[in-house]
Motif scaffolding. Sequence first.
Motif, PDB file in Angstrom:
ATOM      1  N   LYS A  95       0.813  -1.142   0.003  1.00 30.69           N
ATOM      2  CA  LYS A  95      -0.054  -0.024   0.004  1.00 30.69           C
ATOM      3  C   LYS A  95       0.872   1.094  -0.095  1.00 30.69           C
ATOM      4  CE  LYS A  95      -2.372  -1.568   3.466  1.00 30.69           C
ATOM      5  NZ  LYS A  95      -3.428  -1.758   4.703  1.00 30.69           N
ATOM      6  N   GLY A  96       0.472   2.175  -0.740  1.00 31.22           N
ATOM      7  CA  GLY A  96       1.029   3.591  -0.764  1.00 31.22           C
ATOM      8  C   GLY A  96       2.822   3.421  -0.957  1.00 31.22           C
ATOM      9  N   LYS A  97       3.453   3.859   0.178  1.00 33.08           N
ATOM     10  CA  LYS A  97       4.941   3.752  -0.473  1.00 33.08           C
ATOM     11  C   LYS A  97       5.447   2.692  -0.792  1.00 33.08           C
ATOM     12  CE  LYS A  97       5.449   6.941   3.130  1.00 33.08           C
ATOM     13  NZ  LYS A  97       6.326   7.463   4.474  1.00 33.08           N
ATOM     14  N   THR A  98       5.020   1.607   0.091  1.00 32.53           N
ATOM     15  CA  THR A  98       5.868   0.312   0.036  1.00 32.53           C
ATOM     16  C   THR A  98       5.565  -0.391  -1.356  1.00 32.53           C
ATOM     17  OG1 THR A  98       3.917  -0.774   0.778  1.00 32.53           O
ATOM     18  CG2 THR A  98       5.665  -0.124   2.302  1.00 32.53           C
ATOM     19  N   ARG A  99       4.439   0.185  -2.133  1.00 31.68           N
ATOM     20  CA  ARG A  99       4.412  -0.494  -3.376  1.00 31.68           C
ATOM     21  C   ARG A  99       5.531  -0.528  -4.337  1.00 31.68           C
ATOM     22  NH1 ARG A  99      -1.358  -1.437  -3.991  1.00 31.68           N
ATOM     23  NH2 ARG A  99      -1.659  -1.664  -6.426  1.00 31.68           N
ATOM     24  N   PHE A 100       6.180   0.474  -4.323  1.00 28.34           N
ATOM     25  CA  PHE A 100       7.180   0.701  -5.263  1.00 28.34           C
ATOM     26  C   PHE A 100       8.267  -0.184  -4.989  1.00 28.34           C
ATOM     27  CE2 PHE A 100      10.899   2.992  -7.006  1.00 28.34           C
ATOM     28  CZ  PHE A 100      10.672   3.084  -8.342  1.00 28.34           C
ATOM     29  N   SER A 101       8.478  -0.183  -3.914  1.00 26.14           N
ATOM     30  CA  SER A 101       9.695  -0.952  -3.361  1.00 26.14           C
ATOM     31  C   SER A 101       9.486  -2.555  -3.745  1.00 26.14           C
ATOM     32  CB  SER A 101      10.068  -1.004  -1.688  1.00 26.14           C
ATOM     33  OG  SER A 101       9.997   0.465  -1.191  1.00 26.14           O
ATOM     34  N   VAL A 102       8.257  -2.975  -3.406  1.00 23.73           N
ATOM     35  CA  VAL A 102       7.905  -4.273  -3.720  1.00 23.73           C
ATOM     36  C   VAL A 102       7.983  -4.560  -5.340  1.00 23.73           C
ATOM     37  CG1 VAL A 102       5.986  -5.944  -3.914  1.00 23.73           C
ATOM     38  CG2 VAL A 102       6.374  -4.592  -1.926  1.00 23.73           C
ATOM     39  N   LEU A 103       7.638  -3.725  -6.074  1.00 22.80           N
ATOM     40  CA  LEU A 103       7.716  -3.794  -7.734  1.00 22.80           C
ATOM     41  C   LEU A 103       9.112  -3.850  -8.016  1.00 22.80           C
ATOM     42  CD1 LEU A 103       5.037  -1.536  -8.681  1.00 22.80           C
ATOM     43  CD2 LEU A 103       5.086  -3.872  -8.998  1.00 22.80           C
ATOM     44  N   GLN A 104      10.036  -3.032  -7.195  1.00 17.08           N
ATOM     45  CA  GLN A 104      11.552  -3.199  -7.530  1.00 17.08           C
ATOM     46  C   GLN A 104      12.131  -4.450  -7.213  1.00 17.08           C
ATOM     47  OE1 GLN A 104      13.265   0.298  -5.617  1.00 17.08           O
ATOM     48  NE2 GLN A 104      14.029   0.991  -7.602  1.00 17.08           N
ATOM     49  N   PHE A 105      11.798  -5.038  -6.142  1.00 14.63           N
ATOM     50  CA  PHE A 105      12.399  -6.113  -5.936  1.00 14.63           C
ATOM     51  C   PHE A 105      11.945  -7.157  -6.778  1.00 14.63           C
ATOM     52  CE2 PHE A 105      12.738  -4.868  -1.127  1.00 14.63           C
ATOM     53  CZ  PHE A 105      14.337  -4.831  -1.183  1.00 14.63           C
ATOM     54  N   ALA A 106      10.651  -7.009  -7.165  1.00 14.66           N
ATOM     55  CA  ALA A 106      10.280  -8.068  -8.291  1.00 14.66           C
ATOM     56  C   ALA A 106      10.871  -8.186  -9.389  1.00 14.66           C
ATOM     57  CB  ALA A 106       8.690  -8.059  -8.442  1.00 14.66           C
ATOM     58  N   GLN A 107      11.205  -6.988  -9.919  1.00 16.25           N
ATOM     59  CA  GLN A 107      11.988  -6.602 -11.185  1.00 16.25           C
ATOM     60  C   GLN A 107      13.337  -7.146 -11.017  1.00 16.25           C
ATOM     61  OE1 GLN A 107      12.255  -2.599 -12.067  1.00 16.25           O
ATOM     62  NE2 GLN A 107      12.053  -3.029 -14.276  1.00 16.25           N
ATOM     63  N   VAL A 108      14.071  -6.813  -9.700  1.00 14.61           N
ATOM     64  CA  VAL A 108      15.365  -7.528  -9.623  1.00 14.61           C
ATOM     65  C   VAL A 108      15.448  -9.095  -9.830  1.00 14.61           C
ATOM     66  CG1 VAL A 108      17.113  -7.781  -7.914  1.00 14.61           C
ATOM     67  CG2 VAL A 108      16.262  -5.419  -7.999  1.00 14.61           C
TER      68      VAL A 108
END
Lengths: 158, 575
Positions: A95-108
């Motif tokens: 949710k909110g701010k963490t969304r971006f971090s999760v997507l980044q990890f997924a990409q890595v």
Amino acid sequence: MKTNTISVLVENHFGVLTRITSLFAGRGYNIQSLTVGPTEDASASRMTIVVDGDTEIIDQVKKQLNKLIDVIKVVDLTNEDFIDRELLLIKVSAKGKTRFSVLQFAQVFDGSIVDITPNFITIEVSARSSKIDAFIALLEPFGIKEMARTGRIALARS
Amino acid sequence: MNGAQILIECLRREGVEVVFGYPGGRMISILDALYDVPEIRLVLTRHEQGAAHAADGYARASGRVGVVMATSGPGATNLVTGIATAYMDSIPLVCITGQVPTTLIGNDAFQEADICGITRPITKHNYLVNDVADLARIIREAFYIASSGRPGPVLIDVPNDVALAELDFSWPQEVAIRGYDPTITGNPRQIRRAAELIMRSKQPVIYAGGGVIASGAHKELCIFAEKTGIPVTMTLLGLGAFPGAHPLSVNMLGMHGTVYANNAVNECDLMISVGARFDDRVTGKLDEFAPHAKIIHIDIDPTSVSKSVRVDIPIVGDAKHILKELIPLVSELPIGEWQAKVQDWKKRYPLNYEEAAGVIKPQAVIRRLSEITKGEAIITTEVGQNQMWAAQFYCFTSPRSFLTSGGLGTMGYGFPAAIGAQIAFPGKTVIDIAGDGSIQMNIQEMATAVVNNLPVKILILNNTYLGMVRQWQELFFGHRYMATCLERRLECPHTCNAPSDACPKDYVPDFVKLAEAYGASGRRITQPEEIEDALREMLASKGVYVLEVRIPKEENVYPIVPAGAALTQMIGGMA
């Protein structure tokens, strides 16, 4: 204790999976994961069994598997050159701010996003089991809602 | 032909002459097909467990595959103990069970049980036949699997609709199972290495098990032992594999083995295991088993190798083949000192028991029985003290003459097994050495023996106790005799540490009257001077004969190695 990956070619009959699992249960061997699926030959299935144990136990496991009439071939991949993969589906709070971090990890981790809702992201990753362990550890702080792993499948290179 | 007729035709082609069995709703079609085939004899037992053990006794005595049939549900589950008994002792059986029609499987139908699921861990393999087209192939495979490699029971579950389905019969010429190819010939390099080790050994021992008998290797074993001069000890199932009276025989080892066999194992520098599996009743405490020995292990089952004891030279294959290869590579060993040592133990610590006036010692009865029959009878046993006394005091001269449940230790085995053995060898003397407890577990088969004119002899050693458990209670549980006294009645106090004059007198049942009720003969003896006459009367009788021998209530089996102790920790036998 060592983790061993054993590939077992079995007859594609009903009841074969039970023969294998009841062998492990009856003799007290510890299965870490077991996968089964069709092969290039419709009359046979391949099981990949990951099992913990010292050398003597693993020797017995292989011999006991070979003793089953429905087992066609047992190959211990542990000391061979082999390729292994596992598939993970993981639903993480995002949710909110963490969304971006999760997507980044997924990409890595070469993950693909299979579902997004306002509160959760579901990611699919196919990788070696150790890499999947690492990915799960990274996502843990975000809050894992649910996950499912297939267990290891493996093939010898040669 | 329908499935049932195909099944019976397959049995005929497999050379089956006798089937042990019991009918039931889902068996009628199969039995109906037998109606027209006079060359296959169906022996109707009085309980399915009796049928399974009888088929097992037939197989052990004859070396052929035993066949047993039972109906679905309770008929099939009643076979379970018999199947497990055969599995543990590697006995070839084909078990055919009726099953509810395929359309009803999984519906909790009347007399439905998942017998394939239930017997999976106690069969070498099992089959649920879904299609009549598979039936002939499955039966061929079942006989092949049961009798080859390490033998064992195979179960075939035949749903009723499969038994009734019509199909043109075709007999599969060959059996090909891609996942099953037992190793028969041993690796030549391993055999050479074994021979070198044998030729270098100073204090070798041969440890022979049931595998010698299963592979028919007793002659080769004898040649091998005589050529090298190596002493031979046998497991319970190995008795008969080597003549008990042979100068090189040190008889049975293990928990109730001879002092001289266990001494030889303790001091040997090389153990040559042939068709034996290092069972816990043989080894005692593993760390201290044959502590100075290198081990050569000849076994047809790779899973037996290095399962409990680490082996130096494993040779996987058939014992007969391997011994044949090994014999030319060995010669007489210069081990006179070792042989003398073993002979000295044999003289100093023979199997023995205390004589006592006015009572019959079970050991004396069996020793005398052995002498009168010259060790040539087929002996079956139940399980417990009767079994151990039989193993210790009957001197077996040939293989397949001692039928006993070694691995599973099944009380109730001996009598039905004797029926099976008598059917295999109508002219031989077959004696079940029984205890008063275990004979009652399948005593209903007296009817089977009597109506089939099978002159089986039953020697009941009656100590009024479940003697082996009572012996353990005496030695290891402070004489607390819980649930082991068969004379116990409602009025007895809750606790009991010893029999006394106040004990109830009338043993139930009266075995002599029971024998008579079944149309057999019976006699009870209580005094030593009656032994000779009673044994001769029993052996001379033409029909089923029950000889009940009253023995001291607290007679023990010695020597005994306590469970989990090293073989050096023997109690008794050293006097």
